[in-house]
Design an enzyme around this catalytic site. Structure first.
Site, PDB file in Angstrom:
ATOM      1  N   TYR A   1       0.824  -1.200   0.000  1.00 27.20           N
ATOM      2  CA  TYR A   1       0.000   0.000   0.000  1.00 27.20           C
ATOM      3  C   TYR A   1       0.866   1.262   0.000  1.00 27.20           C
ATOM      4  O   TYR A   1       1.665   1.490   0.917  1.00 27.20           O
ATOM      5  CB  TYR A   1      -0.942   0.033   1.203  1.00 27.20           C
ATOM      6  CG  TYR A   1      -1.824  -1.190   1.370  1.00 27.20           C
ATOM      7  CD1 TYR A   1      -2.164  -1.982   0.278  1.00 27.20           C
ATOM      8  CD2 TYR A   1      -2.302  -1.551   2.616  1.00 27.20           C
ATOM      9  CE1 TYR A   1      -2.972  -3.092   0.434  1.00 27.20           C
ATOM     10  CE2 TYR A   1      -3.120  -2.668   2.777  1.00 27.20           C
ATOM     11  CZ  TYR A   1      -3.438  -3.437   1.679  1.00 27.20           C
ATOM     12  OH  TYR A   1      -4.231  -4.548   1.830  1.00 27.20           O
TER      13      TYR A   1
ATOM     14  N   HIS B   1       0.809 -11.723   1.496  1.00 27.25           N
ATOM     15  CA  HIS B   1      -0.273 -10.935   0.898  1.00 27.25           C
ATOM     16  C   HIS B   1      -1.036 -11.703  -0.179  1.00 27.25           C
ATOM     17  O   HIS B   1      -2.267 -11.697  -0.216  1.00 27.25           O
ATOM     18  CB  HIS B   1       0.304  -9.650   0.296  1.00 27.25           C
ATOM     19  CG  HIS B   1      -0.686  -8.548   0.175  1.00 27.25           C
ATOM     20  ND1 HIS B   1      -0.355  -7.223   0.292  1.00 27.25           N
ATOM     21  CD2 HIS B   1      -2.021  -8.550  -0.043  1.00 27.25           C
ATOM     22  CE1 HIS B   1      -1.434  -6.469   0.153  1.00 27.25           C
ATOM     23  NE2 HIS B   1      -2.462  -7.255  -0.063  1.00 27.25           N
TER      24      HIS B   1
END
Length: 255
Positions: free
Chosen positions: A32, A91
């Site tokens: 992010y 992830h």
């Protein structure tokens, strides 16, 4: 997914405001903002009791080789300005890097007390089972897209309710549901049942949708917001449960 500092003040204010409202679980990732999201979290939590917070972050799929995973975790720790990560997730599973190598790195990070718990994200039941076979520690979490509208197929997974959810529940693995209100799609068209239940419980549509998730065994969720009123609204999904009958009605309505 690229570094953007134009709204830093808003982001820090939102995180600090959420903690002051009672939020304790902060979810981020090195993906992010190309790591900048972690930097903002690190700045925002300064001055708060670290032990009262539960910070989750995630390693990129291209960083799943042993040395890369160790370095990625150390990078996250530096950006977060903390000595440990509460929950460290893979992830997205990789088709190129053997999961055995990644789990070895995860075990090492846990032994070094750089992380407290190991988890995964966007894993199928089969991938979860394989990963668990290569670690000496329990995988405690699988973060997946799951909501009233996303029941079978999500961004990365299929067979969500038929395979992934039952497997996690049977093996005491917490599911963290991302996009709990389907990115707002859930409310783009009026739904009579959702509105009826909302009125019956005197709760907003978002609160009903979130409660549908957290009323299920071993499921939590991470609604995203920088809006104070929405943060307060989301907290209103806690402390009560939809009835079994209303859960079933919603299950059938959105199946």
């Amino acid at each position: 997914m690229s570094r953007d500092t134009s709204r830093d003040a808003e982001g820090i204010t939102a995180i600090r405001g959420a903690i002051e409202l009672g939020y304790t679980h902060i979810d981020t990732a090195e993906m992010y903002g190309a790591g900048h999201s972690e930097e903002l979290v690190g700045l925002a939590i300064n001055g708060f009791d670290r032990e009262s917070l539960f910070i989750t972050t995630k390693v990129l799929p291209q960083h799943l080789r042993y040395d890369d995973c160790i370095k990625a975790a150390e990078g996250s720790l530096k950006r977060l300005r903390t000595e440990y990560i509460d929950l460290y997730l893979i992830h997205i599973p990789s088709a190129e890097i053997p999961i055995k190598e990644t789990m070895k790195a995860m075990d090492s990070l846990l032994r070094q007390e750089k992380i407290k718990f190991i988890g995964v994200s966007n894993f199928s039941a089969a991938q979860l089972k394989e990963a668990q076979g290569f670690t000496e520690n329990k995988i405690v979490n699988n973060q997946i897209e799951y909501n009233l509208m996303t029941r079978h197929s999500g961004a990365y997974n299929v067979n969500i309710e038929s395979e992934i959810v039952p497997f996690c529940q049977e093996n005491d693995i917490i599911i963290t549901a991302w996009k709990p209100i389907a990115g707002g799609r859930l409310f783009q068209e009026r739904n009579k049942l959702l509105e009826e239940i909302s009125e019956e419980y005197n709760k907003t549509l978002s609160q009903i949708a979130i409660n549908w998730l957290i009323s299920k065994k071993n499921i939590i969720t991470i609604p995203k917001s920088t809006n104070t009123e929405h943060l307060k609204e989301n907290l209103g999904a806690m402390g009560w449960h939809l009835s079994e009958d209303d859960m079933k009605r919603l299950d059938e309505e959105f199946r």
